[in-house]
Design a protein around this motif. Sequence first.
Motif, PDB file in Angstrom:
ATOM      1  N   VAL A 171       0.807  -1.066  -0.025  1.00  0.00           N
ATOM      2  CA  VAL A 171      -0.033  -0.070   0.060  1.00  0.00           C
ATOM      3  C   VAL A 171       1.040   1.319  -0.054  1.00  0.00           C
ATOM      4  O   VAL A 171       0.693   2.133  -0.857  1.00  0.00           O
ATOM      5  N   LYS A 172       2.096   1.351   0.735  1.00  0.00           N
ATOM      6  CA  LYS A 172       2.890   2.338   0.790  1.00  0.00           C
ATOM      7  C   LYS A 172       3.442   2.480  -0.546  1.00  0.00           C
ATOM      8  O   LYS A 172       3.687   3.716  -1.084  1.00  0.00           O
ATOM      9  N   SER A 190       1.064   4.212  -2.889  1.00  0.00           N
ATOM     10  CA  SER A 190       0.896   5.534  -2.587  1.00  0.00           C
ATOM     11  C   SER A 190       1.538   6.456  -3.273  1.00  0.00           C
ATOM     12  O   SER A 190       1.524   7.658  -3.312  1.00  0.00           O
ATOM     13  N   THR A 191       2.732   5.878  -3.773  1.00  0.00           N
ATOM     14  CA  THR A 191       3.621   6.942  -4.506  1.00  0.00           C
ATOM     15  C   THR A 191       3.085   7.323  -5.914  1.00  0.00           C
ATOM     16  O   THR A 191       3.514   8.390  -6.549  1.00  0.00           O
ATOM     17  N   ARG A 209      -4.241  11.214  -3.431  1.00  0.00           N
ATOM     18  CA  ARG A 209      -5.115  11.074  -2.286  1.00  0.00           C
ATOM     19  C   ARG A 209      -4.892   9.739  -1.582  1.00  0.00           C
ATOM     20  O   ARG A 209      -4.542   8.656  -1.899  1.00  0.00           O
ATOM     21  N   GLN A 210      -4.976   9.882  -0.318  1.00  0.00           N
ATOM     22  CA  GLN A 210      -4.472   8.787   0.662  1.00  0.00           C
ATOM     23  C   GLN A 210      -5.276   7.709   0.521  1.00  0.00           C
ATOM     24  O   GLN A 210      -4.833   6.546   0.718  1.00  0.00           O
ATOM     25  N   GLU A 211      -6.683   7.639   0.386  1.00  0.00           N
ATOM     26  CA  GLU A 211      -7.389   6.498   0.248  1.00  0.00           C
ATOM     27  C   GLU A 211      -7.182   5.860  -0.998  1.00  0.00           C
ATOM     28  O   GLU A 211      -7.761   4.611  -1.021  1.00  0.00           O
ATOM     29  N   GLU A 212      -6.733   6.332  -2.002  1.00  0.00           N
ATOM     30  CA  GLU A 212      -6.451   5.693  -3.340  1.00  0.00           C
ATOM     31  C   GLU A 212      -6.179   4.427  -3.414  1.00  0.00           C
ATOM     32  O   GLU A 212      -6.371   3.623  -4.178  1.00  0.00           O
ATOM     33  N   PRO A 213      -4.890   4.312  -2.926  1.00  0.00           N
ATOM     34  CA  PRO A 213      -4.232   3.060  -2.642  1.00  0.00           C
ATOM     35  C   PRO A 213      -4.672   1.889  -2.348  1.00  0.00           C
ATOM     36  O   PRO A 213      -4.931   0.576  -2.902  1.00  0.00           O
ATOM     37  N   GLU A 214      -5.491   1.987  -1.261  1.00  0.00           N
ATOM     38  CA  GLU A 214      -6.152   0.886  -0.752  1.00  0.00           C
ATOM     39  C   GLU A 214      -7.419   0.533  -1.585  1.00  0.00           C
ATOM     40  O   GLU A 214      -7.770  -0.647  -1.410  1.00  0.00           O
TER      41      GLU A 214
END
Length: 133
Positions: free
Chosen positions: A29-30, A33-34, A38-43
Amino acid sequence: MSVQKERVHIVYLGHSHGQDPLLTTKLHVKLLSTVFSRQEEPEDAIVYSYRHGFSGFAAMLNSTQASTLASLEGVISVFRSKLLQLHTTRSWDFMGLSLSTQQRIPLQLDYGDDIVVGIFDTGVWPEPDAVKE
């Protein structure tokens, strides 16, 4: 400005080195995220986390995001997932082997002595009808 179509991509990171599976998923997930703002997009984008035996994940990505991930240190490969047609679910018929006791000949009793049985991974698919070409 054209919108790029997102497709399932497999991101392969190599051997998991016995790392805790929960930590492996957090790493995925980290890393993902690169390429999102937006923070919720990777999950939301992650479809599956491969965390036993090898490390990697399947995620919904556009071609720019896939290329960016492929260029990151520690990423071995990124490729688009392909939908393949399953050839058979009855391997003995596919190989021409009869399992009928009426047709059994002595040679058939030795079938399988030198065979290694494997597993065919038919992959993961987030929503069977939602993401088709």
